[in-house]
Design an enzyme around this catalytic site. Sequence first.
Site, PDB file in Angstrom:
ATOM      1  N   TRP A  33      11.792   8.174  24.636  1.00 51.57           N
ATOM      2  CA  TRP A  33      10.494   8.287  25.315  1.00 51.57           C
ATOM      3  C   TRP A  33      10.226   7.110  26.257  1.00 51.57           C
ATOM      4  O   TRP A  33       9.430   7.212  27.172  1.00 51.57           O
ATOM      5  CB  TRP A  33       9.368   8.342  24.286  1.00 51.57           C
ATOM      6  CG  TRP A  33       9.321   9.577  23.450  1.00 51.57           C
ATOM      7  CD1 TRP A  33       8.610  10.716  23.748  1.00 51.57           C
ATOM      8  CD2 TRP A  33       9.950   9.835  22.195  1.00 51.57           C
ATOM      9  NE1 TRP A  33       8.776  11.639  22.743  1.00 51.57           N
ATOM     10  CE2 TRP A  33       9.586  11.132  21.786  1.00 51.57           C
ATOM     11  CE3 TRP A  33      10.809   9.083  21.356  1.00 51.57           C
ATOM     12  CZ2 TRP A  33      10.036  11.693  20.589  1.00 51.57           C
ATOM     13  CZ3 TRP A  33      11.259   9.647  20.177  1.00 51.57           C
ATOM     14  CH2 TRP A  33      10.877  10.928  19.802  1.00 51.57           C
ATOM     15  N   HIS A  71       6.055   7.157  19.111  1.00 48.03           N
ATOM     16  CA  HIS A  71       7.184   7.624  19.923  1.00 48.03           C
ATOM     17  C   HIS A  71       7.595   6.609  20.992  1.00 48.03           C
ATOM     18  O   HIS A  71       8.513   6.869  21.754  1.00 48.03           O
ATOM     19  CB  HIS A  71       6.887   9.014  20.534  1.00 48.03           C
ATOM     20  CG  HIS A  71       7.038  10.124  19.539  1.00 48.03           C
ATOM     21  ND1 HIS A  71       6.605  11.411  19.767  1.00 48.03           N
ATOM     22  CD2 HIS A  71       7.586  10.142  18.293  1.00 48.03           C
ATOM     23  CE1 HIS A  71       6.875  12.161  18.714  1.00 48.03           C
ATOM     24  NE2 HIS A  71       7.463  11.420  17.803  1.00 48.03           N
ATOM     25  N   HIS A  76       7.371  11.165   7.737  1.00 47.81           N
ATOM     26  CA  HIS A  76       7.650  12.499   7.178  1.00 47.81           C
ATOM     27  C   HIS A  76       7.442  12.537   5.666  1.00 47.81           C
ATOM     28  O   HIS A  76       7.097  13.577   5.112  1.00 47.81           O
ATOM     29  CB  HIS A  76       9.072  12.952   7.533  1.00 47.81           C
ATOM     30  CG  HIS A  76       9.185  13.467   8.929  1.00 47.81           C
ATOM     31  ND1 HIS A  76      10.108  14.408   9.318  1.00 47.81           N
ATOM     32  CD2 HIS A  76       8.479  13.177  10.036  1.00 47.81           C
ATOM     33  CE1 HIS A  76       9.968  14.675  10.610  1.00 47.81           C
ATOM     34  NE2 HIS A  76       8.990  13.923  11.079  1.00 47.81           N
ATOM     35  N   ARG A 121      10.184   7.035  11.071  1.00 47.88           N
ATOM     36  CA  ARG A 121      10.106   8.499  10.968  1.00 47.88           C
ATOM     37  C   ARG A 121      10.187   8.946   9.503  1.00 47.88           C
ATOM     38  O   ARG A 121       9.483   9.876   9.078  1.00 47.88           O
ATOM     39  CB  ARG A 121      11.225   9.130  11.809  1.00 47.88           C
ATOM     40  CG  ARG A 121      11.203  10.635  11.835  1.00 47.88           C
ATOM     41  CD  ARG A 121      12.095  11.205  12.938  1.00 47.88           C
ATOM     42  NE  ARG A 121      12.238  12.639  12.793  1.00 47.88           N
ATOM     43  CZ  ARG A 121      13.358  13.252  12.420  1.00 47.88           C
ATOM     44  NH1 ARG A 121      14.470  12.550  12.190  1.00 47.88           N
ATOM     45  NH2 ARG A 121      13.393  14.560  12.285  1.00 47.88           N
TER      46      ARG A 121
HETATM   47 FE1  CCH Z   1       7.985  11.999  15.855  1.00 48.43          FE
HETATM   48  N1  CCH Z   1       9.610  13.123  16.429  1.00 48.43           N
HETATM   49  N2  CCH Z   1       6.794  13.629  16.029  1.00 48.43           N
HETATM   50  N3  CCH Z   1       6.423  10.909  15.179  1.00 48.43           N
HETATM   51  N4  CCH Z   1       9.232  10.425  15.602  1.00 48.43           N
HETATM   52  C1  CCH Z   1      10.888  12.668  16.572  1.00 48.43           C
HETATM   53  C2  CCH Z   1      11.337  11.385  16.426  1.00 48.43           C
HETATM   54  C3  CCH Z   1      10.532  10.329  16.024  1.00 48.43           C
HETATM   55  C4  CCH Z   1       7.166  14.873  16.459  1.00 48.43           C
HETATM   56  C5  CCH Z   1       8.462  15.304  16.698  1.00 48.43           C
HETATM   57  C6  CCH Z   1       9.575  14.463  16.702  1.00 48.43           C
HETATM   58  C7  CCH Z   1       5.135  11.356  15.009  1.00 48.43           C
HETATM   59  C8  CCH Z   1       4.639  12.590  15.443  1.00 48.43           C
HETATM   60  C9  CCH Z   1       5.427  13.618  15.901  1.00 48.43           C
HETATM   61  C10 CCH Z   1       8.824   9.148  15.228  1.00 48.43           C
HETATM   62  C11 CCH Z   1       7.597   8.802  14.694  1.00 48.43           C
HETATM   63  C12 CCH Z   1       6.494   9.648  14.657  1.00 48.43           C
HETATM   64  C13 CCH Z   1      11.721  13.776  16.953  1.00 48.43           C
HETATM   65  C14 CCH Z   1      13.207  13.686  17.225  1.00 48.43           C
HETATM   66  C15 CCH Z   1      10.904  14.879  17.046  1.00 48.43           C
HETATM   67  C16 CCH Z   1      11.333  16.289  17.433  1.00 48.43           C
HETATM   68  C17 CCH Z   1      14.043  13.726  15.939  1.00 48.43           C
HETATM   69  C18 CCH Z   1      15.512  13.567  16.259  1.00 48.43           C
HETATM   70  O1  CCH Z   1      16.029  14.395  17.023  1.00 48.43           O
HETATM   71  O2  CCH Z   1      16.137  12.605  15.755  1.00 48.43           O
HETATM   72  C19 CCH Z   1       5.977  15.707  16.617  1.00 48.43           C
HETATM   73  C20 CCH Z   1       5.973  17.154  17.073  1.00 48.43           C
HETATM   74  C21 CCH Z   1       4.903  14.919  16.287  1.00 48.43           C
HETATM   75  C22 CCH Z   1       3.443  15.243  16.327  1.00 48.43           C
HETATM   76  O3  CCH Z   1       3.017  16.258  16.772  1.00 48.43           O
HETATM   77  C23 CCH Z   1       4.372  10.359  14.299  1.00 48.43           C
HETATM   78  C24 CCH Z   1       2.895  10.516  13.894  1.00 48.43           C
HETATM   79  C25 CCH Z   1       5.216   9.297  14.076  1.00 48.43           C
HETATM   80  C26 CCH Z   1       4.970   7.984  13.368  1.00 48.43           C
HETATM   81  C27 CCH Z   1       3.781   7.455  13.158  1.00 48.43           C
HETATM   82  C28 CCH Z   1       9.914   8.205  15.460  1.00 48.43           C
HETATM   83  C29 CCH Z   1       9.870   6.694  15.238  1.00 48.43           C
HETATM   84  C30 CCH Z   1      10.986   8.953  15.961  1.00 48.43           C
HETATM   85  C31 CCH Z   1      12.360   8.429  16.394  1.00 48.43           C
HETATM   86  C32 CCH Z   1      13.377   8.566  15.295  1.00 48.43           C
HETATM   87  C33 CCH Z   1      14.769   8.058  15.679  1.00 48.43           C
HETATM   88  O4  CCH Z   1      15.698   8.339  14.909  1.00 48.43           O
HETATM   89  O5  CCH Z   1      14.950   7.421  16.721  1.00 48.43           O
END
Ligand code: CCH
Length: 291
Positions: free
Chosen positions: A188, A172, A49, A45
């Site tokens: 997820w 995700h 970002h 993430r």
């Molecule tokens: Fe994401 N993401 N993401 N995401 N994401 C969150 C967590 C992860 C969105 C929203 C969220 C991508 C696209 C999107 C990861 C990778 C990717 C969370 C929870 C949200 C909200 C944060 C929390 O509460 O900790 C949205 C909206 C989009 C697109 O529309 C893309 C692209 C990627 C990577 C290629 C990962 C991995 C996580 C998990 C992080 C963790 O701490 O477990």
Amino acid sequence: ASGSKVTAESATFSDYQKVYNQIAQKLVDVETDPDEGSYGPALVRLAWHASGTFDKTKGDGGSYKGTMQYKTELSHGANNGLERARDFLISIAEQNKWISHGDLFTLSGVVAIQELGGPTIKWRAGRVDAPESETVVEGRLPDASQGPPHIRDVFGRMGFNDGEMVALIGAHCLGRCHTKYSGYDGPWTFSPTYFTNDFYKLLLDEKWHIRQWDGPKQYQDTKTKSLMMLPADYALVQDKEFKKWVQKYADDNDYFFSEFSKAFSTLLELGCSFKADTVPFEFKRLDDQEN
Ligand code: CCH
């Protein structure tokens, strides 16, 4: 560059493989909150970002300047919780003062994908740190409460097509939402520390309903009530064109791995300019190296 002092200019493949190994080893060694299992998802993430702020028409944003190291960018609302990932990397940065923050953050995402069972990701070095004053404006990252047009706007601004957007969001399969960071809650998939195409399979195969709770609107699987989908994830089956890609990636894991690998490489390089002769590296997984 054994023996002599490594610099960003002199660093070779083996210097970067060493950094890869230090991050990978720390993923194994570090004691984590039992709730988290691994820092890997947070590193993915962070890499995303740090990169996904790119605007192809303005030509700004992206990982090149490494401004995610600073409070200004880390405190953007969308980055809540990423201090954890940045802090995990501090000891690695201290051991390798020569590596830029942009390179370190993006490399750590590559390490996490590969070590958690995902595809090999081609990665290039050469990002250069800029001062905090060059931090990108807030508001470039996607809003989880929105639907298909928003996903197309945001990922289109980065230069991605439908197939690439859907592939990227398949990350995700890893990790979870934390109420303390985003307001959303839960993982997820059933195996949040393994990179798989399960995100797509579950999206298609499970029954989803809107969760009854006092948090933001999110979907819950009807069978186990232990999984979640964001409105922005659910958008991928609400839109016919997106859904075709969801189906393809659900049906063919190898195809998903190869499409994800290309799109993630591209994502990490948005807005970056490398020296003309910079070759992409493919790092070896810890398990594939001899001791
Ligand atoms: Fe994401 N993401 N993401 N995401 N994401 C969150 C967590 C992860 C969105 C929203 C969220 C991508 C696209 C999107 C990861 C990778 C990717 C969370 C929870 C949200 C909200 C944060 C929390 O509460 O900790 C949205 C909206 C989009 C697109 O529309 C893309 C692209 C990627 C990577 C290629 C990962 C991995 C996580 C998990 C992080 C963790 O701490 O477990």
